[in-house]
Scaffold this active site. Structure first.
Site, PDB file in Angstrom:
ATOM      1  N   ASP A  22       0.873  -1.166   0.000  1.00 54.17           N
ATOM      2  CA  ASP A  22       0.000   0.000   0.000  1.00 54.17           C
ATOM      3  C   ASP A  22       0.917   1.225   0.000  1.00 54.17           C
ATOM      4  O   ASP A  22       2.134   1.107  -0.166  1.00 54.17           O
ATOM      5  CB  ASP A  22      -1.012  -0.039   1.158  1.00 54.17           C
ATOM      6  CG  ASP A  22      -0.371   0.121   2.534  1.00 54.17           C
ATOM      7  OD1 ASP A  22       0.876   0.243   2.607  1.00 54.17           O
ATOM      8  OD2 ASP A  22      -1.114   0.126   3.533  1.00 54.17           O
ATOM      9  N   HIS A  23       0.323   2.400   0.179  1.00 58.77           N
ATOM     10  CA  HIS A  23       1.110   3.638   0.149  1.00 58.77           C
ATOM     11  C   HIS A  23       2.185   3.660   1.246  1.00 58.77           C
ATOM     12  O   HIS A  23       3.257   4.221   1.049  1.00 58.77           O
ATOM     13  CB  HIS A  23       0.186   4.851   0.295  1.00 58.77           C
ATOM     14  CG  HIS A  23      -0.736   4.730   1.475  1.00 58.77           C
ATOM     15  ND1 HIS A  23      -1.876   3.950   1.438  1.00 58.77           N
ATOM     16  CD2 HIS A  23      -0.665   5.231   2.720  1.00 58.77           C
ATOM     17  CE1 HIS A  23      -2.470   3.994   2.613  1.00 58.77           C
ATOM     18  NE2 HIS A  23      -1.757   4.774   3.415  1.00 58.77           N
ATOM     19  N   HIS A  30       9.475 -24.180   8.442  1.00 60.22           N
ATOM     20  CA  HIS A  30       8.490 -24.929   9.224  1.00 60.22           C
ATOM     21  C   HIS A  30       7.049 -24.666   8.786  1.00 60.22           C
ATOM     22  O   HIS A  30       6.181 -25.514   9.013  1.00 60.22           O
ATOM     23  CB  HIS A  30       8.619 -24.583  10.717  1.00 60.22           C
ATOM     24  CG  HIS A  30       9.788 -25.243  11.368  1.00 60.22           C
ATOM     25  ND1 HIS A  30       9.946 -25.327  12.737  1.00 60.22           N
ATOM     26  CD2 HIS A  30      10.874 -25.861  10.844  1.00 60.22           C
ATOM     27  CE1 HIS A  30      11.073 -25.975  13.030  1.00 60.22           C
ATOM     28  NE2 HIS A  30      11.659 -26.296  11.881  1.00 60.22           N
ATOM     29  N   ARG A  34       7.063 -33.813   9.756  1.00 58.46           N
ATOM     30  CA  ARG A  34       6.055 -33.439  10.760  1.00 58.46           C
ATOM     31  C   ARG A  34       5.515 -32.035  10.507  1.00 58.46           C
ATOM     32  O   ARG A  34       4.368 -31.719  10.845  1.00 58.46           O
ATOM     33  CB  ARG A  34       6.634 -33.558  12.170  1.00 58.46           C
ATOM     34  CG  ARG A  34       7.750 -32.580  12.488  1.00 58.46           C
ATOM     35  CD  ARG A  34       8.410 -32.904  13.820  1.00 58.46           C
ATOM     36  NE  ARG A  34       9.375 -31.903  14.223  1.00 58.46           N
ATOM     37  CZ  ARG A  34      10.631 -31.834  13.744  1.00 58.46           C
ATOM     38  NH1 ARG A  34      11.041 -32.706  12.836  1.00 58.46           N
ATOM     39  NH2 ARG A  34      11.467 -30.904  14.170  1.00 58.46           N
ATOM     40  N   HIS A  35       6.342 -31.196   9.885  1.00 54.90           N
ATOM     41  CA  HIS A  35       5.883 -29.835   9.599  1.00 54.90           C
ATOM     42  C   HIS A  35       4.812 -29.843   8.509  1.00 54.90           C
ATOM     43  O   HIS A  35       3.890 -29.026   8.532  1.00 54.90           O
ATOM     44  CB  HIS A  35       7.068 -28.951   9.196  1.00 54.90           C
ATOM     45  CG  HIS A  35       8.117 -28.902  10.250  1.00 54.90           C
ATOM     46  ND1 HIS A  35       7.879 -28.374  11.499  1.00 54.90           N
ATOM     47  CD2 HIS A  35       9.389 -29.360  10.265  1.00 54.90           C
ATOM     48  CE1 HIS A  35       8.969 -28.490  12.239  1.00 54.90           C
ATOM     49  NE2 HIS A  35       9.905 -29.093  11.515  1.00 54.90           N
ATOM     50  N   GLY A  39      -1.874  -5.933   8.278  1.00 50.86           N
ATOM     51  CA  GLY A  39      -3.099  -5.945   7.470  1.00 50.86           C
ATOM     52  C   GLY A  39      -2.929  -6.781   6.216  1.00 50.86           C
ATOM     53  O   GLY A  39      -3.867  -7.481   5.781  1.00 50.86           O
ATOM     54  N   MET A  40      -1.748  -6.734   5.638  1.00 55.61           N
ATOM     55  CA  MET A  40      -1.468  -7.543   4.453  1.00 55.61           C
ATOM     56  C   MET A  40      -1.579  -9.025   4.791  1.00 55.61           C
ATOM     57  O   MET A  40      -2.181  -9.808   4.047  1.00 55.61           O
ATOM     58  CB  MET A  40      -0.064  -7.230   3.925  1.00 55.61           C
ATOM     59  CG  MET A  40       0.077  -5.862   3.288  1.00 55.61           C
ATOM     60  SD  MET A  40      -0.950  -5.751   1.807  1.00 55.61           S
ATOM     61  CE  MET A  40      -0.221  -4.295   1.025  1.00 55.61           C
ATOM     62  N   CYS A  82       3.180  -3.202   3.961  1.00 50.42           N
ATOM     63  CA  CYS A  82       2.346  -2.062   4.357  1.00 50.42           C
ATOM     64  C   CYS A  82       3.069  -1.394   5.526  1.00 50.42           C
ATOM     65  O   CYS A  82       4.276  -1.548   5.669  1.00 50.42           O
ATOM     66  CB  CYS A  82       0.914  -2.496   4.690  1.00 50.42           C
ATOM     67  SG  CYS A  82       0.737  -3.654   6.056  1.00 50.42           S
ATOM     68  N   GLY A  83       2.343  -0.618   6.334  1.00 50.40           N
ATOM     69  CA  GLY A  83       3.012   0.060   7.433  1.00 50.40           C
ATOM     70  C   GLY A  83       3.611  -0.926   8.425  1.00 50.40           C
ATOM     71  O   GLY A  83       4.745  -0.773   8.879  1.00 50.40           O
ATOM     72  N   THR A  84       2.822  -1.951   8.756  1.00 49.09           N
ATOM     73  CA  THR A  84       3.264  -2.927   9.752  1.00 49.09           C
ATOM     74  C   THR A  84       3.411  -4.341   9.194  1.00 49.09           C
ATOM     75  O   THR A  84       3.991  -5.198   9.870  1.00 49.09           O
ATOM     76  CB  THR A  84       2.224  -3.025  10.890  1.00 49.09           C
ATOM     77  OG1 THR A  84       0.969  -3.415  10.300  1.00 49.09           O
ATOM     78  CG2 THR A  84       2.056  -1.690  11.604  1.00 49.09           C
ATOM     79  N   GLY A  85       2.830  -4.590   8.056  1.00 47.38           N
ATOM     80  CA  GLY A  85       2.776  -5.953   7.498  1.00 47.38           C
ATOM     81  C   GLY A  85       1.543  -6.709   7.974  1.00 47.38           C
ATOM     82  O   GLY A  85       1.165  -7.736   7.397  1.00 47.38           O
TER      83      GLY A  85
HETATM   84  C1  RB5 Z   1      -1.784   2.574   6.685  1.00 43.45           C
HETATM   85  O1  RB5 Z   1      -1.806   3.760   7.403  1.00 43.45           O
HETATM   86  C2  RB5 Z   1      -1.550   1.391   7.605  1.00 43.45           C
HETATM   87  O2  RB5 Z   1      -2.632   1.231   8.462  1.00 43.45           O
HETATM   88  C3  RB5 Z   1      -1.318   0.123   6.812  1.00 43.45           C
HETATM   89  O3  RB5 Z   1      -0.236   0.332   5.965  1.00 43.45           O
HETATM   90  C4  RB5 Z   1      -0.961  -1.116   7.578  1.00 43.45           C
HETATM   91  O4  RB5 Z   1       0.032  -0.892   8.510  1.00 43.45           O
HETATM   92  C5  RB5 Z   1      -2.059  -1.919   8.100  1.00 43.45           C
HETATM   93  O5  RB5 Z   1      -1.890  -3.064   8.545  1.00 43.45           O
END
Ligand code: RB5
Length: 148
Positions: A15-16, A105, A139-140, A77-78, A72-75
């Site tokens: 995302d952005h 694994h 097993r994995h 939501g993706m 994304c910002g944190t990974g």
């Molecule tokens: C966008 O502001 C942020 O919420 C998105 O990139 C992501 O971190 C969500 O999981």
């Protein structure tokens, strides 16, 4: 290694909030000789992460891509979105051990990274560790099957 016919097909999207890191990882993958498909978005475009994660995850599930990288910002939501696609296992990582184990694994074909969490150096190390790892099976494999 560039131009290798059996190069792993890797899709990448963000995302952005993951745009800059996506460019860094994409360029590195291309330099390493992987067959890279950049699913965008374009620069400056504000987009919702589920709209980017779903098509990539569906491409991995269908076999169009061998692996996928989502940023994304944190990974988070993706990964949440990609993991809703049947057959896809997506892992959020911020360290190389987790990245390696996500493949060894968990057979996670989708790697998720947070541009607001890790710097480019750590992110590239994570991608490299994940790509160089092999699923250990045994097993994995049984445990991974139980997820489905
Ligand atoms: C966008 O502001 C942020 O919420 C998105 O990139 C992501 O971190 C969500 O999981």
């Amino acid at each position: 290694m560039s131009g290798v016919p059996d190069a792993l097909k890797i899709a990448i999207s963000s995302d952005h909030a993951g745009n800059v890191l996506r460019g860094v990882i994409r360029d590195w993958l291309v330099e390493e000789g992987y067959a890279v498909t950049d699913l965008g978005p374009g620069p400056g475009e504000s987009v919702d992460y589920p709209d980017r994660a779903r098509p990539l995850a569906e491409g991995v599930a269908s076999g169009r891509f061998d692996r996928g990288v989502l940023i994304c910002g944190t990974g988070q939501g993706m990964a949440m979105t990609a993991n809703r696609v049947p057959g896809v296992r997506a892992a959020v990582v911020a360290d190389t051990f987790s990245a390696r184990m996500a493949m060894a694994h968990n057979d996670a074909r989708v790697l998720c990274l947070g541009e607001r969490v890790v710097g480019a150096g750590v992110a590239l190390d994570c991608v490299e560790a994940w790509l160089n790892a092999e699923f250990e099976g045994g097993r994995h494999a049984r445990r991974v099957e139980k997820i489905g």
